[in-house]
Scaffold this motif. Structure first.
Motif, short mmCIF file in Angstrom:
data_model
loop_
_atom_site.label_atom_id
_atom_site.label_comp_id
_atom_site.label_asym_id
_atom_site.label_seq_id
_atom_site.Cartn_x
_atom_site.Cartn_y
_atom_site.Cartn_z
N THR A 162 0.83 -1.16 0.11
CA THR A 162 0.06 0.00 0.05
C THR A 162 0.88 1.13 0.09
O THR A 162 0.68 2.24 -0.64
N GLU A 163 1.99 1.07 0.81
CA GLU A 163 2.83 2.42 0.93
C GLU A 163 3.60 2.62 -0.57
O GLU A 163 3.36 3.65 -0.97
N ASN A 164 3.74 1.64 -1.40
CA ASN A 164 4.46 1.93 -2.58
C ASN A 164 3.11 2.33 -3.72
O ASN A 164 3.45 3.12 -4.66
N TRP A 165 1.94 1.82 -3.49
CA TRP A 165 1.01 2.31 -4.49
C TRP A 165 0.77 3.82 -4.24
O TRP A 165 0.56 4.74 -5.04
N ASN A 166 0.88 4.21 -2.84
CA ASN A 166 0.59 5.65 -2.63
C ASN A 166 1.95 6.46 -2.87
O ASN A 166 1.47 7.45 -3.57
N ARG A 167 3.20 5.84 -3.20
CA ARG A 167 4.17 6.60 -3.47
C ARG A 167 3.83 6.91 -5.04
O ARG A 167 4.10 7.98 -5.59
N LEU A 168 3.32 5.91 -5.82
CA LEU A 168 3.09 6.19 -7.14
C LEU A 168 1.59 6.87 -7.46
O LEU A 168 1.51 7.30 -8.74
N ARG A 169 0.89 7.19 -6.37
CA ARG A 169 -0.44 7.77 -6.66
C ARG A 169 -1.18 7.14 -7.59
O ARG A 169 -1.95 7.39 -8.35
N GLY A 170 -1.32 5.75 -7.33
CA GLY A 170 -2.19 4.74 -8.13
C GLY A 170 -1.61 4.63 -9.55
O GLY A 170 -0.58 4.73 -9.78
N TYR A 171 -2.57 4.12 -10.22
CA TYR A 171 -2.42 3.87 -11.74
C TYR A 171 -2.22 5.29 -12.35
O TYR A 171 -2.80 6.09 -11.94
N SER A 172 -1.40 5.50 -13.42
CA SER A 172 -1.34 6.51 -14.04
C SER A 172 -2.38 6.62 -15.12
O SER A 172 -3.18 5.49 -15.61
N CYS A 173 -3.19 7.61 -15.17
CA CYS A 173 -4.55 7.91 -16.00
C CYS A 173 -4.24 9.08 -17.19
O CYS A 173 -3.50 10.10 -16.74
N PRO A 174 -4.50 8.63 -18.37
CA PRO A 174 -4.18 9.60 -19.41
C PRO A 174 -5.21 10.91 -19.42
O PRO A 174 -6.30 10.59 -19.23
N ASN A 175 -4.60 12.02 -19.81
CA ASN A 175 -5.42 12.88 -20.02
C ASN A 175 -6.45 12.73 -21.25
O ASN A 175 -7.63 13.04 -21.63
N ASP A 176 -5.67 12.11 -22.49
CA ASP A 176 -6.42 11.79 -23.49
C ASP A 176 -6.96 10.36 -23.44
O ASP A 176 -6.16 9.38 -23.53
N LEU A 177 -8.19 10.44 -23.17
CA LEU A 177 -8.91 9.06 -22.95
C LEU A 177 -8.98 7.97 -23.99
O LEU A 177 -9.11 6.74 -23.58
N GLY A 178 -8.66 8.59 -25.37
CA GLY A 178 -8.40 7.53 -26.09
C GLY A 178 -7.13 6.64 -26.35
O GLY A 178 -7.01 5.68 -26.81
N LYS A 179 -6.18 7.11 -25.62
CA LYS A 179 -5.07 6.47 -25.54
C LYS A 179 -4.88 5.76 -24.08
O LYS A 179 -4.10 6.44 -23.20
N ILE A 180 -5.05 4.54 -24.14
CA ILE A 180 -5.32 3.85 -22.83
C ILE A 180 -4.68 2.59 -22.94
O ILE A 180 -4.39 1.93 -21.67
N ALA A 181 -4.15 2.13 -24.14
CA ALA A 181 -3.44 0.73 -24.18
C ALA A 181 -1.97 0.77 -23.42
O ALA A 181 -1.24 2.02 -23.41
N GLY A 182 -1.81 -0.12 -22.70
CA GLY A 182 -0.52 -0.42 -22.15
C GLY A 182 -0.03 0.40 -20.84
O GLY A 182 1.17 0.25 -20.34
N LEU A 183 -1.16 0.86 -20.24
CA LEU A 183 -0.98 1.38 -19.08
C LEU A 183 -0.57 0.56 -17.84
O LEU A 183 0.11 1.05 -16.94
N ASP A 184 -0.91 -0.66 -17.80
CA ASP A 184 -0.52 -1.80 -16.66
C ASP A 184 0.76 -2.02 -16.67
O ASP A 184 1.66 -2.10 -15.85
N MET A 185 1.42 -2.22 -18.25
CA MET A 185 2.97 -2.37 -18.13
C MET A 185 3.61 -1.03 -17.82
O MET A 185 4.70 -1.12 -17.16
N LEU A 186 3.08 -0.10 -17.90
CA LEU A 186 3.56 1.32 -17.67
C LEU A 186 3.94 1.35 -16.19
O LEU A 186 4.69 1.68 -15.34
N GLN A 187 2.50 0.71 -15.55
CA GLN A 187 2.70 0.71 -14.15
C GLN A 187 4.08 -0.02 -13.65
O GLN A 187 4.53 0.37 -12.26
N VAL A 188 4.22 -1.25 -14.10
CA VAL A 188 5.45 -2.01 -13.80
C VAL A 188 6.70 -1.20 -13.90
O VAL A 188 7.57 -1.19 -12.89
#
Length: 267
Positions: free
Chosen positions: A189-215
Protein backbone atom coordinates in the motif's frame (compact mmCIF):
# COMPACT_ATOMS: atom_id res chain seq x y z
CA UNK A 1 -7.83 -5.33 9.29
CA UNK A 2 -7.16 -7.43 6.17
CA UNK A 3 -3.59 -8.10 5.11
CA UNK A 4 -4.42 -7.98 1.39
CA UNK A 5 -6.81 -5.82 -0.64
CA UNK A 6 -7.79 -7.16 -4.08
CA UNK A 7 -9.02 -4.29 -6.27
CA UNK A 8 -11.01 -4.59 -9.50
CA UNK A 9 -13.62 -2.58 -11.39
CA UNK A 10 -16.35 -2.93 -14.02
CA UNK A 11 -19.89 -1.95 -14.99
CA UNK A 12 -22.70 -4.17 -16.29
CA UNK A 13 -22.14 -3.51 -19.99
CA UNK A 14 -20.60 -6.82 -21.13
CA UNK A 15 -17.21 -5.16 -21.47
CA UNK A 16 -18.57 -2.45 -23.71
CA UNK A 17 -20.48 -4.83 -25.99
CA UNK A 18 -21.60 -8.40 -26.47
CA UNK A 19 -18.87 -10.95 -25.84
CA UNK A 20 -19.27 -14.12 -27.88
CA UNK A 21 -17.82 -17.57 -27.75
CA UNK A 22 -15.36 -18.10 -30.55
CA UNK A 23 -14.39 -21.32 -32.22
CA UNK A 24 -15.97 -23.99 -34.40
CA UNK A 25 -19.33 -23.80 -32.60
CA UNK A 26 -21.89 -21.12 -33.53
CA UNK A 27 -21.22 -17.82 -31.76
CA UNK A 28 -23.41 -17.37 -28.68
CA UNK A 29 -23.30 -14.63 -26.04
CA UNK A 30 -21.26 -15.26 -22.90
CA UNK A 31 -22.87 -13.08 -20.24
CA UNK A 32 -20.58 -10.98 -18.10
CA UNK A 33 -22.43 -12.28 -15.05
CA UNK A 34 -21.40 -15.89 -15.80
CA UNK A 35 -17.78 -14.92 -16.32
CA UNK A 36 -17.65 -12.96 -13.09
CA UNK A 37 -19.42 -15.69 -11.12
CA UNK A 38 -16.73 -18.21 -12.00
CA UNK A 39 -13.96 -15.66 -11.42
CA UNK A 40 -15.18 -14.86 -7.91
CA UNK A 41 -15.75 -18.49 -7.07
CA UNK A 42 -12.16 -19.39 -7.96
CA UNK A 43 -10.82 -16.28 -6.23
CA UNK A 44 -12.35 -17.12 -2.87
CA UNK A 45 -10.91 -20.62 -3.09
CA UNK A 46 -7.40 -19.53 -4.16
CA UNK A 47 -7.01 -16.85 -1.48
CA UNK A 48 -8.59 -18.73 1.43
CA UNK A 49 -5.22 -19.02 3.20
CA UNK A 50 -4.86 -15.21 3.31
CA UNK A 51 -6.69 -12.53 5.29
CA UNK A 52 -8.09 -10.57 2.32
CA UNK A 53 -10.78 -8.19 1.17
CA UNK A 54 -12.10 -7.64 -2.35
CA UNK A 55 -12.82 -4.05 -3.30
CA UNK A 56 -15.05 -3.95 -6.35
CA UNK A 57 -15.63 -0.52 -7.90
CA UNK A 58 -18.83 -0.32 -9.91
CA UNK A 59 -18.14 2.73 -12.05
CA UNK A 60 -21.11 4.53 -13.60
CA UNK A 61 -23.75 1.75 -13.31
CA UNK A 62 -25.72 1.27 -16.52
CA UNK A 63 -29.10 2.97 -16.31
CA UNK A 64 -32.01 0.54 -16.55
CA UNK A 65 -29.86 -2.56 -16.01
CA UNK A 66 -29.26 -4.69 -12.95
CA UNK A 67 -26.33 -3.44 -10.90
CA UNK A 68 -23.41 -5.78 -10.37
CA UNK A 69 -23.79 -5.12 -6.65
CA UNK A 70 -27.16 -6.92 -6.82
CA UNK A 71 -25.74 -10.18 -8.16
CA UNK A 72 -25.95 -13.01 -5.64
CA UNK A 73 -22.28 -14.01 -5.68
CA UNK A 74 -21.26 -10.45 -4.77
CA UNK A 75 -22.90 -10.94 -1.37
CA UNK A 76 -19.82 -12.26 0.38
CA UNK A 77 -18.32 -11.16 3.72
CA UNK A 78 -14.96 -10.42 2.11
CA UNK A 79 -16.39 -8.17 -0.63
CA UNK A 80 -16.76 -4.39 -0.44
CA UNK A 81 -18.56 -2.68 -3.33
CA UNK A 82 -18.01 1.02 -4.03
CA UNK A 83 -20.37 2.75 -6.44
CA UNK A 84 -19.20 5.73 -8.49
CA UNK A 85 -22.33 7.42 -9.92
CA UNK A 86 -22.80 8.79 -13.41
CA UNK A 87 -22.43 12.44 -12.37
CA UNK A 88 -18.94 11.83 -11.01
CA UNK A 89 -18.01 9.70 -14.02
CA UNK A 90 -19.07 12.43 -16.43
CA UNK A 91 -17.05 14.96 -14.48
CA UNK A 92 -13.88 12.85 -14.32
CA UNK A 93 -14.07 11.51 -17.90
CA UNK A 94 -15.41 14.79 -19.34
CA UNK A 95 -18.38 12.90 -20.82
CA UNK A 96 -16.07 11.19 -23.33
CA UNK A 97 -16.37 7.66 -21.94
CA UNK A 98 -18.72 5.63 -19.75
CA UNK A 99 -15.94 3.69 -18.02
CA UNK A 100 -12.22 3.95 -17.48
CA UNK A 101 -10.53 1.04 -15.73
CA UNK A 102 -7.60 2.87 -14.13
CA UNK A 103 -9.63 5.76 -12.74
CA UNK A 104 -12.03 3.20 -11.27
CA UNK A 105 -9.28 1.06 -9.76
CA UNK A 106 -7.68 4.12 -8.20
CA UNK A 107 -10.90 4.74 -6.28
CA UNK A 108 -10.57 1.26 -4.78
CA UNK A 109 -6.84 1.52 -4.14
CA UNK A 110 -7.29 4.83 -2.31
CA UNK A 111 -9.81 3.17 0.04
CA UNK A 112 -8.05 -0.16 0.55
CA UNK A 113 -7.46 -1.36 4.10
CA UNK A 114 -4.82 -4.01 3.42
CA UNK A 115 -1.05 -3.75 3.84
CA UNK A 116 -0.66 -5.09 0.29
CA UNK A 117 -2.83 -4.24 -2.72
CA UNK A 118 -3.41 -6.41 -5.79
CA UNK A 119 -4.79 -4.79 -8.94
CA UNK A 120 -6.64 -7.35 -11.06
CA UNK A 121 -9.74 -7.89 -13.23
CA UNK A 122 -13.05 -9.73 -12.75
CA UNK A 123 -12.53 -12.26 -15.55
CA UNK A 124 -9.44 -13.94 -14.10
CA UNK A 125 -9.63 -17.61 -13.12
CA UNK A 126 -7.60 -18.42 -10.01
CA UNK A 127 -6.68 -22.07 -10.50
CA UNK A 128 -3.60 -22.27 -8.28
CA UNK A 129 -3.64 -21.41 -4.55
CA UNK A 130 -2.02 -18.06 -3.86
CA UNK A 131 0.75 -18.45 -1.27
CA UNK A 132 0.59 -16.38 1.90
CA UNK A 133 4.24 -15.49 1.29
CA UNK A 134 3.12 -12.82 -1.21
CA UNK A 135 2.43 -10.65 1.84
CA UNK A 136 6.19 -10.46 2.41
CA UNK A 137 6.96 -8.97 -1.02
CA UNK A 138 6.81 -5.37 0.15
CA UNK A 139 9.93 -4.30 -1.75
CA UNK A 140 8.78 -5.85 -5.02
CA UNK A 141 6.28 -5.29 -7.77
CA UNK A 142 4.85 -8.76 -8.32
CA UNK A 143 3.27 -9.88 -11.58
CA UNK A 144 1.98 -13.13 -13.07
CA UNK A 145 2.00 -14.63 -16.52
CA UNK A 146 -1.35 -15.68 -17.88
CA UNK A 147 -2.94 -18.38 -19.99
CA UNK A 148 -6.10 -17.65 -21.96
CA UNK A 149 -8.64 -20.50 -22.18
CA UNK A 150 -11.73 -21.16 -24.26
CA UNK A 151 -15.17 -20.01 -23.12
CA UNK A 152 -16.37 -23.57 -22.64
CA UNK A 153 -14.86 -23.42 -19.15
CA UNK A 154 -17.97 -21.46 -18.15
CA UNK A 155 -20.02 -24.64 -18.55
CA UNK A 156 -18.40 -26.02 -15.38
CA UNK A 157 -19.05 -23.18 -12.95
CA UNK A 158 -20.52 -25.61 -10.40
CA UNK A 159 -17.49 -27.90 -10.39
CA UNK A 160 -14.16 -26.25 -9.61
CA UNK A 161 -12.36 -29.59 -9.96
CA UNK A 162 -13.47 -29.75 -13.60
CA UNK A 163 -12.62 -26.08 -14.13
CA UNK A 164 -9.09 -26.78 -12.90
CA UNK A 165 -8.73 -29.76 -15.23
CA UNK A 166 -10.04 -27.73 -18.15
CA UNK A 167 -7.48 -24.95 -17.59
CA UNK A 168 -4.57 -27.35 -17.13
CA UNK A 169 -5.38 -29.22 -20.35
CA UNK A 170 -3.13 -27.74 -23.04
CA UNK A 171 -5.84 -28.42 -25.66
CA UNK A 172 -8.01 -25.76 -24.00
CA UNK A 173 -5.31 -23.08 -23.74
CA UNK A 174 -4.97 -20.54 -26.53
CA UNK A 175 -2.05 -18.29 -25.75
CA UNK A 176 -0.08 -16.82 -22.89
CA UNK A 177 1.39 -13.44 -22.08
CA UNK A 178 3.30 -11.75 -19.31
CA UNK A 179 1.05 -9.26 -17.51
CA UNK A 180 0.21 -7.41 -20.72
CA UNK A 181 -3.37 -6.93 -19.57
CA UNK A 182 -2.89 -5.85 -15.98
CA UNK A 183 -4.48 -8.96 -14.49
CA UNK A 184 -1.98 -9.20 -11.62
CA UNK A 185 -0.06 -6.23 -10.23
CA UNK A 186 0.84 -6.52 -6.54
CA UNK A 187 2.60 -3.91 -4.40
CA UNK A 188 2.56 -2.68 -0.84
CA UNK A 189 0.00 0.00 0.00
CA UNK A 190 2.89 2.34 0.76
CA UNK A 191 4.27 1.93 -2.75
CA UNK A 192 0.89 2.32 -4.44
CA UNK A 193 0.60 5.62 -2.56
CA UNK A 194 4.10 6.66 -3.60
CA UNK A 195 3.05 6.15 -7.22
CA UNK A 196 -0.35 7.78 -6.64
CA UNK A 197 -2.09 4.71 -7.97
CA UNK A 198 -2.30 3.93 -11.67
CA UNK A 199 -1.40 6.61 -14.18
CA UNK A 200 -4.42 7.92 -16.06
CA UNK A 201 -4.19 9.65 -19.45
CA UNK A 202 -5.61 13.08 -20.17
CA UNK A 203 -6.32 11.78 -23.66
CA UNK A 204 -8.85 9.07 -22.84
CA UNK A 205 -8.46 7.49 -26.27
CA UNK A 206 -4.87 6.53 -25.50
CA UNK A 207 -5.24 3.88 -22.82
CA UNK A 208 -3.38 0.83 -24.12
CA UNK A 209 -0.38 -0.34 -22.13
CA UNK A 210 -1.02 1.50 -18.86
CA UNK A 211 -0.64 -1.74 -16.88
CA UNK A 212 2.86 -2.36 -18.19
CA UNK A 213 3.70 1.29 -17.65
CA UNK A 214 2.76 0.77 -14.01
CA UNK A 215 5.34 -1.99 -13.66
CA UNK A 216 8.02 0.27 -15.13
CA UNK A 217 7.00 3.12 -12.82
CA UNK A 218 7.39 0.75 -9.87
CA UNK A 219 10.83 -0.30 -10.99
CA UNK A 220 11.82 3.34 -11.42
CA UNK A 221 11.24 3.96 -7.70
CA UNK A 222 13.52 1.07 -6.82
CA UNK A 223 11.17 -1.91 -6.59
CA UNK A 224 12.42 -5.24 -7.81
CA UNK A 225 10.34 -7.37 -10.18
CA UNK A 226 8.98 -10.70 -8.96
CA UNK A 227 6.91 -13.19 -10.93
CA UNK A 228 4.59 -15.76 -9.40
CA UNK A 229 5.75 -19.34 -10.07
CA UNK A 230 2.28 -20.43 -11.22
CA UNK A 231 0.16 -18.69 -13.88
CA UNK A 232 -3.30 -17.23 -13.66
CA UNK A 233 -5.97 -17.93 -16.30
CA UNK A 234 -8.31 -15.77 -18.31
CA UNK A 235 -11.51 -16.51 -20.22
CA UNK A 236 -11.14 -15.64 -23.88
CA UNK A 237 -13.02 -12.67 -25.28
CA UNK A 238 -12.51 -10.39 -28.28
CA UNK A 239 -10.26 -7.49 -27.33
CA UNK A 240 -11.38 -3.90 -27.39
CA UNK A 241 -9.72 -1.73 -30.01
CA UNK A 242 -7.38 0.60 -28.14
CA UNK A 243 -5.24 3.41 -29.41
CA UNK A 244 -1.53 3.05 -28.81
CA UNK A 245 0.53 5.51 -26.81
CA UNK A 246 -0.13 7.24 -23.54
CA UNK A 247 -0.88 10.90 -24.24
CA UNK A 248 -0.35 13.07 -21.15
CA UNK A 249 -0.20 10.99 -17.98
CA UNK A 250 -1.84 12.34 -14.84
CA UNK A 251 -0.67 11.43 -11.35
CA UNK A 252 -2.55 14.08 -9.43
CA UNK A 253 -2.70 14.50 -5.67
CA UNK A 254 -6.44 13.84 -5.75
CA UNK A 255 -5.98 10.46 -7.47
CA UNK A 256 -8.72 8.05 -6.44
CA UNK A 257 -11.09 10.94 -5.67
CA UNK A 258 -10.54 10.95 -1.89
CA UNK A 259 -12.88 13.88 -1.24
CA UNK A 260 -15.94 11.92 -2.43
CA UNK A 261 -18.02 9.92 0.01
CA UNK A 262 -19.13 7.15 -2.30
CA UNK A 263 -21.88 4.66 -1.51
CA UNK A 264 -20.33 1.47 -0.17
CA UNK A 265 -21.94 -1.92 0.29
CA UNK A 266 -20.48 -4.85 2.18
CA UNK A 267 -21.36 -8.45 1.42
Amino acid sequence: MPKLSIVMAARNDNYGGEVYREGPEPAVPTPQKDRMRLSFKTLHEAFKGIDYEVIFVEWNPVEGKEKISEWDFMQHPNVRIIEVPKGVSDQVLHGEKDFHEMHAKNVGIRRAKGEMILGTNPDVLWIHPIPVSILDLKNFVTVSWRWTVYHQVLDYVDNLYTVTGFCLDSNNRIDHDRNSNGDFTLMSTENWNRLRGYSCPNDLGKIAGLDMLQVERARNIGLRLWELPEPIYHVRHPGRKLDSGFGIIETREDWGLPSYNFKELCG
